[in-house]
Design a protein around this motif. Structure first.
Motif, mmCIF file in Angstrom:
data_model
loop_
_atom_site.group_PDB
_atom_site.id
_atom_site.type_symbol
_atom_site.label_atom_id
_atom_site.label_comp_id
_atom_site.label_asym_id
_atom_site.label_seq_id
_atom_site.Cartn_x
_atom_site.Cartn_y
_atom_site.Cartn_z
ATOM 1 N N GLY A 146 45.370 34.102 56.717
ATOM 2 C CA GLY A 146 44.940 35.193 57.651
ATOM 3 C C GLY A 146 45.130 36.634 57.345
ATOM 4 O O GLY A 146 45.225 37.366 57.902
ATOM 5 N N TYR A 147 45.959 36.705 56.010
ATOM 6 C CA TYR A 147 45.923 37.896 55.500
ATOM 7 C C TYR A 147 44.917 38.528 54.711
ATOM 8 O O TYR A 147 44.168 37.811 54.007
ATOM 9 C CB TYR A 147 47.274 37.723 54.581
ATOM 10 C CG TYR A 147 48.452 37.259 55.067
ATOM 11 C CD1 TYR A 147 48.856 37.504 56.190
ATOM 12 C CD2 TYR A 147 49.421 36.364 54.204
ATOM 13 C CE1 TYR A 147 49.967 36.753 57.028
ATOM 14 C CE2 TYR A 147 50.625 36.071 54.553
ATOM 15 C CZ TYR A 147 50.840 36.366 56.120
ATOM 16 O OH TYR A 147 51.781 35.680 56.382
ATOM 17 N N GLN A 148 45.190 39.773 54.412
ATOM 18 C CA GLN A 148 44.017 40.452 53.527
ATOM 19 C C GLN A 148 44.902 41.069 52.351
ATOM 20 O O GLN A 148 45.993 41.448 52.413
ATOM 21 C CB GLN A 148 43.372 41.750 54.077
ATOM 22 C CG GLN A 148 42.509 41.312 55.262
ATOM 23 C CD GLN A 148 41.922 42.624 56.238
ATOM 24 O OE1 GLN A 148 41.925 43.514 55.514
ATOM 25 N NE2 GLN A 148 41.486 42.540 57.066
ATOM 26 N N GLY A 149 44.413 40.705 51.194
ATOM 27 C CA GLY A 149 44.965 41.227 49.751
ATOM 28 C C GLY A 149 44.157 42.111 49.226
ATOM 29 O O GLY A 149 42.896 41.923 49.146
ATOM 30 N N THR A 150 44.808 43.016 48.466
ATOM 31 C CA THR A 150 43.987 44.199 47.700
ATOM 32 C C THR A 150 44.627 44.377 46.311
ATOM 33 O O THR A 150 45.903 44.591 46.292
ATOM 34 C CB THR A 150 43.815 45.530 48.583
ATOM 35 O OG1 THR A 150 43.313 45.231 49.692
ATOM 36 C CG2 THR A 150 43.130 46.474 47.612
ATOM 37 N N GLY A 151 43.819 44.247 45.311
ATOM 38 C CA GLY A 151 44.389 44.408 44.062
ATOM 39 C C GLY A 151 43.441 44.186 43.017
ATOM 40 O O GLY A 151 42.315 43.912 43.054
ATOM 41 N N THR A 152 43.759 45.261 41.824
ATOM 42 C CA THR A 152 42.742 44.910 40.803
ATOM 43 C C THR A 152 42.846 43.557 39.977
ATOM 44 O O THR A 152 43.929 43.104 39.938
ATOM 45 C CB THR A 152 43.012 46.028 39.560
ATOM 46 O OG1 THR A 152 44.633 46.269 39.142
ATOM 47 C CG2 THR A 152 42.738 47.520 40.235
ATOM 48 N N VAL A 153 41.777 43.349 39.505
ATOM 49 C CA VAL A 153 41.880 41.924 38.601
ATOM 50 C C VAL A 153 41.637 42.097 37.319
ATOM 51 O O VAL A 153 40.699 42.837 36.937
ATOM 52 C CB VAL A 153 40.771 40.991 39.271
ATOM 53 C CG1 VAL A 153 40.899 39.461 38.529
ATOM 54 C CG2 VAL A 153 40.888 41.023 41.019
ATOM 55 N N ARG A 154 42.319 41.470 36.476
ATOM 56 C CA ARG A 154 42.303 41.284 34.824
ATOM 57 C C ARG A 154 40.909 40.636 34.586
ATOM 58 O O ARG A 154 40.544 39.626 35.415
ATOM 59 C CB ARG A 154 43.426 41.011 34.381
ATOM 60 C CG ARG A 154 44.608 42.104 34.418
ATOM 61 C CD ARG A 154 45.832 41.349 33.625
ATOM 62 N NE ARG A 154 46.935 41.934 33.778
ATOM 63 C CZ ARG A 154 48.297 41.922 33.648
ATOM 64 N NH1 ARG A 154 48.446 40.619 32.660
ATOM 65 N NH2 ARG A 154 49.090 42.846 33.814
ATOM 66 N N GLU A 155 40.143 41.119 33.596
ATOM 67 C CA GLU A 155 38.977 40.483 33.157
ATOM 68 C C GLU A 155 39.234 38.752 32.792
ATOM 69 O O GLU A 155 38.459 38.106 32.961
ATOM 70 C CB GLU A 155 38.577 41.008 32.046
ATOM 71 C CG GLU A 155 37.548 42.347 32.343
ATOM 72 C CD GLU A 155 36.832 43.002 31.356
ATOM 73 O OE1 GLU A 155 36.320 42.359 30.479
ATOM 74 O OE2 GLU A 155 37.189 44.063 30.917
ATOM 75 N N ASN A 156 40.630 38.576 32.185
ATOM 76 C CA ASN A 156 40.854 37.283 31.852
ATOM 77 C C ASN A 156 41.106 36.481 32.969
ATOM 78 O O ASN A 156 41.434 35.189 32.750
ATOM 79 C CB ASN A 156 41.933 37.177 30.852
ATOM 80 C CG ASN A 156 43.350 37.714 31.348
ATOM 81 O OD1 ASN A 156 43.254 38.203 32.380
ATOM 82 N ND2 ASN A 156 44.040 37.534 30.278
#
Length: 188
Positions: A146-156
């Motif tokens: 039930g949480y929201q997560g925000t972060g950049t993702v590495r291509e690999n």
């Protein structure tokens, strides 16, 4: 100071590199959680504590403002309150092996910190972290809770079948947009 002890020296836990301070660290963490007023927005990141002496937990990270010291995983509120933390020891006995397997070594302490939060059911947290921790498994796990997560993702860390635009094309597009903005500023 040599007579001040936080742990019993006759019963060392050699798997834990911070065993002499572990009781003190655990009491601090319990107090952090006890006095924590739940907030919707929180961030998780690494933090360095400056230290130049000898210790097996000491880290060197090139390019950081604090290059030598202890690395801590920290869960903080937007006001800067430290909700929970964990000392990075490399390979240690306190790790949660299931979380490490599912989310990686950097994000496993984060998920175990979330397990210890009070008021978890009534507060839909929005969590922020950088690309060291972000992975699809972690984001799916947060969504299930039930949480929201925000972060950049590495291509690999992206699935092979996930449609993404080419990195080089997006950088070229960014330069083109910047050039257009500069041209328009000259005209005005």
């Amino acid at each position: 100071m040599r007579f001040l002890h936080c742990a019993d020296n006759s019963k060392p836990n050699l798997d834990d590199k911070a065993w002499k301070l572990r009781p003190f660290i655990e009491k601090l963490k319990a107090k952090y959680l006890q006095h924590y007023q739940p907030e919707k927005h929180m961030s998780y990141d690494e933090s360095m504590i400056k230290y130049y002496g000898r210790h097996p937990c000491k880290q060197f990270i090139r390019g950081k403002p604090i290059r030598f010291g202890y690395k801590m995983w920290a869960l903080n509120t937007t006001s800067g309150y430290l909700v929970n933390c964990e000392l990075y020891q490399g390979k240690n006995s306190l790790r949660h092996e299931v979380y490490e397997k599912d989310f990686g070594k950097a994000a496993a302490p984060f998920v175990s910190m979330l397990d210890k939060l009070k008021g978890e059911k009534e507060r839909p947290y929005e969590l922020y972290f950088d690309n060291l921790f972000t992975g699809l498994n972690l984001l799916e796990h947060l969504k299930e809770r039930g949480y929201q997560g925000t972060g950049t993702v590495r291509e690999n860390r992206m699935a092979q079948n996930c449609p993404m635009s080419d990195k080089n094309l997006s950088q070229k597009r960014k330069r083109d947009i910047q050039g257009t903005i500069e041209k328009n500023q000259v005209l005005w």
